[in-house]
Scaffold this active site. Structure first.
Site, PDB file in Angstrom:
ATOM      1  N   GLY A 165       1.463  -6.306 -21.922  1.00 45.54           N
ATOM      2  CA  GLY A 165       2.608  -7.170 -22.250  1.00 45.54           C
ATOM      3  C   GLY A 165       2.174  -8.607 -22.515  1.00 45.54           C
ATOM      4  O   GLY A 165       1.099  -9.029 -22.108  1.00 45.54           O
ATOM      5  N   THR A 256      -5.190  -2.828 -18.213  1.00 48.57           N
ATOM      6  CA  THR A 256      -6.273  -3.285 -19.091  1.00 48.57           C
ATOM      7  C   THR A 256      -7.597  -3.371 -18.332  1.00 48.57           C
ATOM      8  O   THR A 256      -8.652  -3.001 -18.862  1.00 48.57           O
ATOM      9  CB  THR A 256      -5.926  -4.674 -19.657  1.00 48.57           C
ATOM     10  OG1 THR A 256      -4.650  -4.588 -20.276  1.00 48.57           O
ATOM     11  CG2 THR A 256      -6.963  -5.148 -20.649  1.00 48.57           C
ATOM     12  N   THR A 282      -1.248 -11.346 -16.140  1.00 51.14           N
ATOM     13  CA  THR A 282      -0.008 -10.708 -15.706  1.00 51.14           C
ATOM     14  C   THR A 282       1.018 -11.775 -15.422  1.00 51.14           C
ATOM     15  O   THR A 282       0.793 -12.660 -14.589  1.00 51.14           O
ATOM     16  CB  THR A 282      -0.185  -9.869 -14.415  1.00 51.14           C
ATOM     17  OG1 THR A 282       1.090  -9.745 -13.787  1.00 51.14           O
ATOM     18  CG2 THR A 282      -1.134 -10.510 -13.425  1.00 51.14           C
ATOM     19  N   ASP A 284       3.711 -11.215 -14.009  1.00 52.55           N
ATOM     20  CA  ASP A 284       4.345 -10.862 -12.731  1.00 52.55           C
ATOM     21  C   ASP A 284       3.542 -11.328 -11.517  1.00 52.55           C
ATOM     22  O   ASP A 284       4.018 -11.205 -10.394  1.00 52.55           O
ATOM     23  CB  ASP A 284       4.501  -9.335 -12.617  1.00 52.55           C
ATOM     24  CG  ASP A 284       5.395  -8.743 -13.680  1.00 52.55           C
ATOM     25  OD1 ASP A 284       6.082  -9.522 -14.365  1.00 52.55           O
ATOM     26  OD2 ASP A 284       5.411  -7.516 -13.821  1.00 52.55           O
ATOM     27  N   ARG A 329       8.020  -6.203 -12.365  1.00 49.76           N
ATOM     28  CA  ARG A 329       8.166  -4.749 -12.342  1.00 49.76           C
ATOM     29  C   ARG A 329       8.039  -4.218 -10.912  1.00 49.76           C
ATOM     30  O   ARG A 329       8.878  -3.493 -10.437  1.00 49.76           O
ATOM     31  CB  ARG A 329       7.047  -4.158 -13.194  1.00 49.76           C
ATOM     32  CG  ARG A 329       7.377  -2.859 -13.849  1.00 49.76           C
ATOM     33  CD  ARG A 329       6.110  -2.161 -14.271  1.00 49.76           C
ATOM     34  NE  ARG A 329       5.372  -2.835 -15.324  1.00 49.76           N
ATOM     35  CZ  ARG A 329       5.377  -2.472 -16.590  1.00 49.76           C
ATOM     36  NH1 ARG A 329       6.109  -1.482 -16.973  1.00 49.76           N
ATOM     37  NH2 ARG A 329       4.624  -3.112 -17.478  1.00 49.76           N
TER      38      ARG A 329
HETATM   39  N1  LIG Z   1      -6.257   3.845 -16.094  1.00 51.64           N
HETATM   40  C1  LIG Z   1      -6.520   3.385 -17.307  1.00 51.64           C
HETATM   41  N2  LIG Z   1      -7.701   3.654 -17.920  1.00 51.64           N
HETATM   42  C2  LIG Z   1      -7.970   3.195 -19.163  1.00 51.64           C
HETATM   43  N3  LIG Z   1      -7.126   2.434 -19.870  1.00 51.64           N
HETATM   44  C3  LIG Z   1      -5.936   2.115 -19.334  1.00 51.64           C
HETATM   45  C4  LIG Z   1      -5.571   2.578 -18.038  1.00 51.64           C
HETATM   46  N4  LIG Z   1      -4.325   2.095 -17.760  1.00 51.64           N
HETATM   47  C5  LIG Z   1      -3.936   1.395 -18.848  1.00 51.64           C
HETATM   48  N5  LIG Z   1      -4.905   1.393 -19.785  1.00 51.64           N
HETATM   49  C6  LIG Z   1      -4.853   0.756 -21.108  1.00 51.64           C
HETATM   50  O1  LIG Z   1      -4.756  -0.667 -20.940  1.00 51.64           O
HETATM   51  C7  LIG Z   1      -3.898  -1.220 -21.922  1.00 51.64           C
HETATM   52  C8  LIG Z   1      -2.852  -2.083 -21.278  1.00 51.64           C
HETATM   53  O2  LIG Z   1      -2.239  -1.420 -20.196  1.00 51.64           O
HETATM   54  P1  LIG Z   1      -0.749  -1.751 -19.745  1.00 51.64           P
HETATM   55  O3  LIG Z   1      -0.474  -1.021 -18.482  1.00 51.64           O
HETATM   56  O4  LIG Z   1       0.182  -1.507 -20.888  1.00 51.64           O
HETATM   57  O5  LIG Z   1      -0.716  -3.321 -19.544  1.00 51.64           O
HETATM   58  P2  LIG Z   1      -1.412  -4.271 -18.483  1.00 51.64           P
HETATM   59  O6  LIG Z   1      -2.860  -4.275 -18.739  1.00 51.64           O
HETATM   60  O7  LIG Z   1      -0.793  -5.583 -18.740  1.00 51.64           O
HETATM   61  O8  LIG Z   1      -1.084  -3.721 -17.131  1.00 51.64           O
HETATM   62  C9  LIG Z   1      -3.314  -0.052 -22.714  1.00 51.64           C
HETATM   63  O9  LIG Z   1      -3.972   0.018 -23.958  1.00 51.64           O
HETATM   64  C10 LIG Z   1      -3.602   1.152 -21.847  1.00 51.64           C
HETATM   65  O10 LIG Z   1      -3.836   2.324 -22.609  1.00 51.64           O
HETATM   66  O1  LIG Z   2       8.802  -4.326 -22.831  1.00 55.28           O
HETATM   67  P1  LIG Z   2       7.364  -4.273 -22.502  1.00 55.28           P
HETATM   68  O2  LIG Z   2       6.495  -4.914 -23.508  1.00 55.28           O
HETATM   69  O3  LIG Z   2       6.908  -2.910 -22.144  1.00 55.28           O
HETATM   70  O4  LIG Z   2       7.158  -5.171 -21.241  1.00 55.28           O
HETATM   71  C1  LIG Z   2       7.867  -5.047 -20.051  1.00 55.28           C
HETATM   72  C2  LIG Z   2       6.956  -5.299 -18.868  1.00 55.28           C
HETATM   73  O5  LIG Z   2       5.968  -6.250 -19.118  1.00 55.28           O
HETATM   74  C3  LIG Z   2       5.811  -7.117 -18.010  1.00 55.28           C
HETATM   75  O6  LIG Z   2       6.241  -8.383 -18.384  1.00 55.28           O
HETATM   76  C4  LIG Z   2       4.360  -7.271 -17.642  1.00 55.28           C
HETATM   77  O7  LIG Z   2       3.774  -6.061 -17.542  1.00 55.28           O
HETATM   78  P2  LIG Z   2       2.201  -5.907 -17.747  1.00 55.28           P
HETATM   79  O8  LIG Z   2       1.549  -7.168 -17.280  1.00 55.28           O
HETATM   80  O9  LIG Z   2       1.813  -4.756 -16.880  1.00 55.28           O
HETATM   81  O10 LIG Z   2       1.967  -5.704 -19.187  1.00 55.28           O
HETATM   82  C5  LIG Z   2       6.686  -6.523 -16.918  1.00 55.28           C
HETATM   83  O11 LIG Z   2       7.247  -7.498 -16.102  1.00 55.28           O
HETATM   84  C6  LIG Z   2       7.706  -5.781 -17.711  1.00 55.28           C
HETATM   85  O12 LIG Z   2       8.244  -4.712 -16.989  1.00 55.28           O
HETATM   86 MG   LIG Z   3       0.438  -3.659 -15.628  1.00 62.21          MG
END
Ligand SMILES: Nc1ncnc2c1ncn2[C@@H]1O[C@H](COP(=O)(O)OP(=O)(O)O)[C@@H](O)[C@H]1O
Ligand SMILES: O=P(O)(O)OC[C@H]1O[C@](O)(COP(=O)(O)O)[C@@H](O)[C@@H]1O
Ligand SMILES: [Mg+2]
EC number: 2.7.1.11
Length: 555
Positions: A165, A256, A282, A284, A329
């Protein structure tokens, strides 16, 4: 000498860890009781600490140290319960790499600094509150420039990717990586990977120069674009290898960083001279170990505008109720800090603190009291709060986004509806409710001044680490000092508001809202609190200690 071998340590179960004799007894006790809540990795660390007592080494400063060879972790110990959890280095799997003098020593801006290279023995403590007899506990390697680097300037081919995000400050970090590499290390080959992880194998790249990134910190979002899902480790590493990239800077949240860890492991398996550095993102503030995440300050500040609007609306009309939904979240830090900063909020609801609507001690009873006293009120609710209640009444299907994150129901809309229905029934008390959802507006703005400076430090830490040959690490401040932190430390657990900490008590006393806890809940939390206090004194280090709220930072 430090070394590590591969084992699977991601399984999470629970036993406290401590180097001290007292900690060992606690561990035995906990194992007997099967007490929940700590990590298998800490158990490994614990057993290592016992074993390593006989395996002494000497550091550059001549002190005795022991080192670990028994897990994927790179651990060494020292006197008085000192534990260093180090990050991987290229020479761990490519021995005999040549080194070069750090070009910073000839840089007019840097050469005036009294001690511009960080001492190799400098580490940052995770535990700042100690007692006379408590062990020194866990440490991380201090970040900063090193005297020797493992890359020549014209050899470096870096890339930057942003995932997950949006968050205020992403563009600032991109800018500072590009400018920092160029100005401090004379690196001019930097590629931007478009559209998150999947961009490595499905999109074009953008060449990044100081000129191209010069103004981007004034814009929200990320100039590289981002995505969820699409993480294919071998395709990503193929792309890194094919393009001749040797430094990978990865900006993103917990998901990520897990992806970055997988990329690092594959790179190491292939024996490539490629440094992988993560910069935690993040909004959050749910990433553990680090003091706070970039963009968080900006988010709290921007949330004030929404809260203020809700207050103005509510105050202007009889029985006015303003409801503001904020991001969060699983962790309610934005809601908690925005509430504490504003002073206009009468009730703050976060995922960590379950609440209920009806009956004595419930939200509706409090609202009636507050409206009678004051004629208006403001409620701030984090998006992840009360999800169990919403799912119950909305028959949620447990959907997920492309990254596997749970898709949340709109708790703001739901609670607004419930409040309206309740007061409709109470005919003597008609209310006027205004619901404000500023979540994406908050996430899309550029970072504020303090976050901009913070983003610069994070970018510089990552650059210094990669140039010095460190890899498989993420960066961030731990008790105010920037450190290199192994990926698993920031992905194993999430940073959460601790509702038995004094910070949440401050919030409860500033809003006067009910705690929504029964006498039994309070008893249970107190017991947990006592246990964690004793664990803290025994030198245990929980990644889930909420830095922003932990007692360590709030005397
Ligand atoms: N356990 C994991 N192993 C490898 N890649 C992951 C894993 N979890 C998430 N990713 C990848 O990291 C990227 C971002 O993850 P996401 O959960 O959407 O956001 P954030 O990194 O902000 O938590 C996505 O491209 C996702 O496919
Ligand atoms: O609508 P999107 O892009 O999935 O994002 C919603 C989520 O992204 C956040 O802003 C941040 O989430 P991540 O840092 O895990 O990407 C959360 O607070 C929210 O639930
Ligand atoms: Mg996350």
């Amino acid at each position: 000498m430090l070394c590590y071998v591969l084992t699977v340590t991601s399984l999470s179960f629970s036993v406290p860890f401590s180097y001290s004799m007292r900690g060992r007894q606690n561990l035995g006790e906990s194992l007997r009781k099967g007490k929940p809540s700590i990590l298998l990795s800490d158990v490994i660390l614990y057993f290592f600490c016992i074993l390593s007592k006989s395996n002494g080494n000497t550091t550059a400063s001549g002190r005795s140290m022991a080192s670990s060879c028994n897990s994927e972790r790179k651990i060494s110990t020292g006197d008085a319960g000192y534990v260093l959890e180090d990050v991987p280095h290229l020479i761990d799997y490519i021995p005999d790499l040549p080194t070069y003098p750090n070009p910073l020593q000839d840089n007019p801006a840097w050469s005036v600094v009294k001690q511009y290279f960080v001492n190799m023995d400098d580490t940052v403590t995770k535990k700042v509150v100690t007692h006379r007899d408590s062990p020194r506990g866990l440490h991380f390697r201090r970040s900063g420039p090193r005297q020797k680097v493992y890359f020549e300037s014209d050899e470096v081919h870096a890339c930057i990717v942003t995932c997950g995000g949006l968050c205020p400050g992403l563009n600032t970090v991109i800018r500072e990586i590009v400018c920092g590499l160029y100005h401090m290390y004379g690196v001019n080959k930097v590629l931007g990977i478009e559209g998150g992880y999947m961009g490595f194998y499905s999109r074009n790249t953008i060449p990044l120069t100081p000129k191209i990134v010069n103004d981007i910190h004034k814009r929200g979002g990320t100039i590289l674009g981002t995505s969820r899902g699409g993480h294919d480790t071998s395709k990503i590493v193929d792309s890194i290898q094919d393009r001749g990239i040797n430094q990978v800077y990865i900006l993103g949240g917990d998901g990520t960083q897990k992806g970055a860890s997988a990329i690092f492991k594959e790179i190491r398996r292939r024996g490539l001279k490629v440094a992988v550095a993560g910069i935690p993102k993040t909004i959050d503030n749910d990433i553990s170990v680090i003091d706070k995440s970039f963009g968080f300050d900006t988010a709290v500040e921007e949330a004030q505008r929404a809260i203020n609007a809700a207050h103005v609306e509510a105050e202007s009309i009889e029985n006015g109720v303003g409801v503001v939904k904020l991001m969060g979240r699983y962790s309610g830090f934005i809601a908690m800090y925005a509430t504490l900063a504003s002073r206009d909020v009468d009730c703050c609801l976060i995922p960590e603190s379950p609440f209920y609507l009806e009956g004595p001690g419930g939200l509706f009873e409090y609202m009636e009291k507050r409206l009678k006293e004051n004629g208006h009120m403001v409620i701030v609710i984090a998006e992840g709060a009360g999800q169990d209640l919403v799912s119950e009444s909305m028959n949620a299907l447990g959907q997920q986004d492309a990254s596997g994150n749970k898709l949340l129901q709109d708790v703001g809309l739901w609670i607004s509806q419930k409040i309206k229905e309740h007061f409709k029934k109470r005919q003597k008390m008609p209310i006027n409710l205004k619901y404000i959802d500023p979540t994406y507006m908050i996430r899309a703005i550029p970072s504020n001044a303090s976050d901009n400076v913070y983003c610069t430090l994070l970018a510089h830490s990552a650059i210094h680490g990669a140039m010095a040959g460190y890899t498989g690490f993420t960066v961030g401040p731990v008790n105010g000092r920037h450190a290199f932190i192994p990926f698993h430390r920031v992905t194993e657990t999430q940073n959460k508001v601790v509702i038995t900490d004094r910070m949440w008590a401050r919030l409860l006393s500033s809003t006067n809202q009910p705690s929504f806890l029964s006498a039994k809940d309070i008893g249970d939390s107190k017991k947990q609190e006592e246990e964690s206090a004793s664990q803290l004194l025994n030198g245990e280090n929980h990644a889930e200690d909420g830095k922003l709220v932990s007692e360590e930072n709030h005397p």
